[in-house]
Design a protein around this motif. Structure first.
Motif, short mmCIF file in Angstrom:
data_model
loop_
_atom_site.label_atom_id
_atom_site.label_comp_id
_atom_site.label_asym_id
_atom_site.label_seq_id
_atom_site.Cartn_x
_atom_site.Cartn_y
_atom_site.Cartn_z
N ALA A 124 -28.45 -38.65 -21.52
CA ALA A 124 -27.17 -39.36 -21.52
C ALA A 124 -26.19 -38.79 -22.55
CB ALA A 124 -27.39 -40.85 -21.76
N ILE A 126 -25.56 -35.72 -22.97
CA ILE A 126 -24.94 -34.48 -22.49
C ILE A 126 -23.64 -34.83 -21.75
CG2 ILE A 126 -25.29 -32.40 -21.07
CD1 ILE A 126 -27.23 -32.72 -23.49
N SER A 128 -21.69 -33.96 -19.44
CA SER A 128 -21.33 -33.24 -18.23
C SER A 128 -21.74 -34.06 -17.01
CB SER A 128 -22.03 -31.88 -18.19
OG SER A 128 -22.18 -31.45 -16.85
N ILE A 129 -20.73 -34.55 -16.29
CA ILE A 129 -21.01 -35.37 -15.11
C ILE A 129 -21.82 -34.57 -14.10
CG2 ILE A 129 -19.89 -36.34 -13.05
CD1 ILE A 129 -19.88 -38.29 -15.25
N HIS A 132 -25.46 -34.64 -14.84
CA HIS A 132 -26.11 -35.92 -14.50
C HIS A 132 -26.34 -36.04 -13.00
CE1 HIS A 132 -25.95 -37.61 -18.48
NE2 HIS A 132 -24.76 -37.07 -18.60
N SER A 133 -25.34 -35.62 -12.28
CA SER A 133 -25.41 -35.73 -10.85
C SER A 133 -26.50 -34.82 -10.27
CB SER A 133 -24.01 -35.41 -10.31
OG SER A 133 -24.09 -35.03 -9.00
N SER A 136 -29.93 -36.41 -11.13
CA SER A 136 -30.27 -37.57 -10.31
C SER A 136 -30.77 -37.14 -8.94
CB SER A 136 -29.06 -38.47 -10.12
OG SER A 136 -28.66 -38.98 -11.34
#
Lengths: 320, 320
Positions: A124, A126, A128-129, A132-133, A136
């Motif tokens: 969390a 980091i 950078s969206i 994360h995406s 996931s």
């Protein structure tokens, strides 16, 4: 050349990652602490952290960010192993009793949950969206793989495509994500992170196929569990898939697995060895490795690229 | 007033959330599909989605974003329930057989993993780092709560503080996160999202304390499981903590739980009822509700604020 020698120049960083892993799984709850430590000490090659460290070097390298990504991915790997052992009902992993054997399924479940939550918490940080995406999506696929593995056990009619999809989810995607997230988190150019993804994906496929071969060719001492274990648990791997194209082999194997005693296991292993399934699987592993090496050509010539190349070559030749 | 009546104006949105939940847990793997559907149909009040929908209205409301956050949080709640049932060894939930009863612990484990991964995948679409970071922290705390619950079972020496920490992790934090993430994901001003967090946290505490009271005061039909179930599983809740300040009560309860038969459960429930523990717990629940209502004063007067107020008031009075 040994794997450890290839990335000896990362030793200091890997040591810090090891420390961070230990600190992260620390818990005041004694069972959890012991179970996590057990998992940590079972070790493994820390191949995912190594790939993160190398991939991160294709961007604006940031030790702190890269360390977090590396720790997080290794924790996700660990969490998936401990839940996998529940699903596989596995007694041993790398010669050590598994968490579910030493304690029980409940402890294995919550140890996995806890380690996984820790991984998310570290990730969390980091900013950078897209990281994360990507993560996931990878986790979702790994979960699907966990479930497919149950469904596809003892399924003697499964296709090559089914097998490949399973090892893709079981192994290749998290290795690909390690490479890709290492690059994304240091803002490496997109063509680099994509090349690294392809490298990781193909190397991961080769890695798992090699693992599946070793279940037949390595010794119990090398494997840390009896040879033929995968087969006896109903995992139809590539050498087996090849062997059972022959109907007679298929029927014999089914009978032997039904028996399940020591002699039956040895006989089953022999049937697979004599079928030519090993050579077939080795050829497919080689093909994936070549694709992995080809992907590296999209990256600038550099020490880290050379190291990745050497890793891939060793992975293809490893004997255990 | 009934809970459903209070947020009747959200019915259309809630219907779409329900559809999205169904679509999300859909799987081609039959056991997984059945287990997820079972969980989904066991229903519950969908209080977390409702809170997300209301909190989202304090920012630039975006139906699509808010729906995703709502679905994701409800899925995380569902995943935690199915793993909780493994840890609690719970046979029934809301009158229905639990996944671990209907299938087994393994199915419950991977169903939870799968639903949880789906939740993360949906959440990954939300372009807010602080939302991800808040969520990860919450998940970590929920996991810690899951583990503490085991450790603290049958621990007759635990303090009030231990109990409060446990219900905070078990219930209050995810409800607080629902309010906060609803607001963050629509870019509500920070003082609003913080007020909503405080509202959710305090309402969540009151909610769980009420749940713990109802285990003694509600009927088996209302609870969907026998009264006194929590106590018989070794969960030392607030009414019990009050009762066992009296040493005689404590010893009697310990004996009765040891017996475990129907008469013993009825006797144990009576001891708690006669101890004054219910009134004590009700008072504490009221205090938390007042704090929740006070937090609402930090929000602009609006229909959504009024709805949150009404929800808190009903939660405090619910009989099952």
């Amino acid at each position: 050349m040994k794997l450890r020698t290839i990335y000896a120049h990362l030793d200091n960083e890997l040591k810090r990652i090891e420390e961070s892993l230990e600190k992260t799984v620390h818990s005041e709850q004694p069972t959890l602490q012991q179970a996590s430590t057990q998992l940590l000490n079972a070790g493994g090659k820390r191949i995912r952290p190594v790939l993160v460290l190398l991939a991160g070097r294709f961007g604006q390298y940031d030790k702190d960010v890269t360390k977090k990504v590396a720790v997080s991915l290794e924790l996700i790997h660990m969490a998936s192993l401990v839940h996998d052992d529940v699903i596989d009902d596995a007694e041993l992993r790398r010669g050590e009793k598994t968490v579910k054997t030493k304690w029980d399924n409940r402890v294995a479940m919550y140890t996995g949950d806890y380690i996984f939550a820790k991984a998310l918490d570290i990730m969390a940080d980091i900013p950078s969206i897209s990281a994360h995406s990507r993560l996931s999506l990878t986790i979702l696929e790994v979960c699907k793989g966990e479930i497919e593995q149950i469904k596809e056990k003892f399924d003697w009619e499964q296709s090559l495509r089914t097998y490949l999809r399973r090892i893709r989810r079981k192994t290749a995607l998290l290795i690909a994500a390690s490479c890709q997230l290492g690059a994304i988190s240091t803002n490496a150019p997109k063509p680099y992170s994509e090349a690294l993804y392809r490298f990781g994906y193909n190397m991961g496929m080769a890695y798992q196929i090699t693992d599946d071969i070793l279940d037949f060719t390595a010794s119990e001492k090398q494997l840390g569990k009896p040879a033929g274990s995968d087969l006896m648990q109903g995992n139809i791997t590539l050498p087996v898939l090849y062997a059972i194209q022959n109907n007679e082999c298929k029927e014999k194997l089914q009978q032997l697995i039904g028996l399940g005693n020591e002699q039956a296991v040895a006989d089953a292993v022999n049937i697979v060895l004599e079928s030519g399934g090993i050579a077939y699987a080795e050829e497919m592993s080689r093909t994936y490795l070549q694709k992995a090496l080809f992907a590296l050509e999209g990256l600038p010539v550099s020490k880290q690229r050379k190291t990745l190349e050497d890793i891939a070559k060793v992975i293809g030749k490893r004997k255990f």
